[in-house]
Design an enzyme around this catalytic site. Structure first.
Site, PDB file in Angstrom:
ATOM      1  N   PHE A   1     -79.852  23.789 -26.508  1.00  0.00           N
ATOM      2  CA  PHE A   1     -79.272  24.789 -26.970  1.00  0.00           C
ATOM      3  C   PHE A   1     -80.220  25.572 -27.931  1.00  0.00           C
ATOM      4  CE2 PHE A   1     -76.688  27.558 -29.909  1.00  0.00           C
ATOM      5  CZ  PHE A   1     -75.980  28.285 -29.043  1.00  0.00           C
TER       6      PHE A   1
ATOM      7  N   LYS B   1     -80.034  27.541 -40.021  1.00  0.00           N
ATOM      8  CA  LYS B   1     -78.915  26.917 -40.629  1.00  0.00           C
ATOM      9  C   LYS B   1     -78.908  26.449 -42.122  1.00  0.00           C
ATOM     10  CE  LYS B   1     -76.754  25.329 -36.169  1.00  0.00           C
ATOM     11  NZ  LYS B   1     -75.429  26.110 -36.183  1.00  0.00           N
TER      12      LYS B   1
ATOM     13  N   ASP C   1     -87.369  23.163 -31.807  1.00  0.00           N
ATOM     14  CA  ASP C   1     -86.283  24.088 -32.251  1.00  0.00           C
ATOM     15  C   ASP C   1     -85.453  22.859 -33.193  1.00  0.00           C
ATOM     16  OD1 ASP C   1     -83.740  24.761 -32.831  1.00  0.00           O
ATOM     17  OD2 ASP C   1     -83.324  25.551 -30.837  1.00  0.00           O
TER      18      ASP C   1
END
Length: 398
Positions: free
Chosen positions: A130, A245, A216
């Site tokens: 993702f 994040k 990522d």
């Protein structure tokens, strides 16, 4: 209040949150919850951390936004910190993880153009990954549930089966390959961790074939695995990395980090952002990164993660009819279940006031703040155990 004017793209839990402090959340009706979701690995320092509150409060009274037509000292300071504590030479600031991924994809392709190889456009991702919700990100991950209905696939994006080394070798050797992109520890894909030896092999293959590696680490970076960057466990580095994040501790900040060589094509005018790297975000980012990168913070993550993993493996032995597997790294923990993971999340929330996240492969993710205390970790295990007992009763009744 009504949700009728909100676009219906979220399957929201029936919980209205009013405030938070540390690893605790309180709903509008006053119910207290132990938060092991942390905004999906975002509130790395917990809710309302005093240093983050102070940083945003001070900066809010001075300057929020001027756009990137001017120098922004906070960007330069945070970029210096990030490069000093990573493989990177340069940084581009964004507002989110998916924007950081988008920048990474563009950086990879531009690198090859700058080297006189414009035919190198192919980017290989992995099943279960993702990378966010922009067009480039959804095509890099190629999850059908995210790409269907949005037109034809974008050219040059391909998906490999996670763990298929032969197919990955062929991708590296393909003369039109620009980059591979992967999460060293998958988040939504079920907390699958790529073995360290495989990451080292990828570095060797990339160097031998002129291919770039994009990591990522939006979810698994920023201390989540017990090192500042997840790839540090393997003793290797990528060429480009997307982070976000926990970098803002809940404030929207992302960044694309790269070596000077990988970023050689990112010249004036080829990329940009109106809001990315604004003074307000940079003030929070400096405060958050300063705390998350402390050796004592990382040592604490390893201590708490060791305890949780030990206890969860114990629960797996006691509840083999409920727990199939315990996986992940650091405080990015996945528990594969026998019962439906979404039902289990609801039981934990409603019966034990414990918040856990969903994940692929019928996992629930345990993603507490990195500052979770040992006492709170014990409490989380107790609540998880009681949820397993409740699940066993439910399964027996079916």
């Amino acid at each position: 209040m009504s949700q009728e004017h909100l676009m219906g793209v979220y399957n929201r839990a029936p919980l209205e949150v009013e405030r938070g402090l540390g690893a605790r959340l309180w709903s509008t009706d006053g119910t207290e919850y132990l938060d092991c979701v942390a905004g999906i690995s975002t509130n790395g320092l917990g809710h309302a951390h005093p240093k983050l509150v102070a940083a945003v409060t001070e900066q809010a009274g001075k300057l929020w936004h001027v756009s990137n037509i001017f120098r922004i000292p906070g960007q330069e300071a945070l970029a210096d910190d990030l490069c000093a504590k990573s493989f990177a030479d340069v940084v581009f600031f964004t507002n989110s993880g998916t924007e950081a991924v988008e920048c990474a994809l563009k950086t990879a392709r531009k690198h090859h153009v700058a080297n006189g190889n414009p035919e190198r456009i192919d980017i290989y991702g992995f099943d279960g990954s993702f990378h966010g919700r922009t067009y480039g990100a959804i095509n890099a991950a190629a999850n059908p549930s995210y790409t269907e209905g949005f037109g034809p696939k974008m050219e040059g994006f391909h998906q490999l089966v996670w763990g298929d080394k032969a197919a990955l070798k062929a991708a590296f050797e393909n003369p039109t390959t620009a980059a591979i992109i992967l999460e060293p520890v998958q988040g939504e894909g079920g907390c699958r961790s790529t073995p360290d030896e495989d990451l080292r092999w990828m570095r060797e293959m990339a160097d031998a074939n002129g291919v770039l590696i994009i990591f990522d680490e939006v979810q698994c970076g920023m201390g989540r695995t017990g090192k500042l960057w997840a790839h540090e466990w393997a003793g290797m580095t990528p060429d480009i990395m997307a982070i976000a994040k926990a970098l803002g501790g809940g404030f929207p900040i992302g960044a694309c980090l790269a070596t000077a060589n990988a970023a050689k094509g990112m010249t004036v005018g080829v990329h940009g952002s109106t809001f990315g790297g604004n003074p307000l975000a940079m003030a929070v980012g400096q405060a958050a990164f300063g705390e998350l990168s402390k050796p004592e913070t990382l040592a604490h993550v390893n201590e708490i993660a060791g305890y949780l993993k030990q206890q969860l493996h114990g629960l797996q032995e006691r509840f083999p009819d409920v727990i199939v597997d315990v996986r992940g790294k650091g405080l990015l923990i996945g528990v594969k279940l026998v019962p439906n993971n979404r039902e289990f999340m609801g039981w934990a929330r409603d019966e034990q006031h414990l918040l856990v996240a969903g994940g692929g492969d019928n996992c629930v993710r345990i993603l507490p703040p990195l500052v979770l205390t040992l006492e709170e970790a014990r409490e989380a295990v107790e609540r998880f155990e009681k949820t397993c007992e409740f699940a066993r009763t439910k399964l027996a009744a079916t």
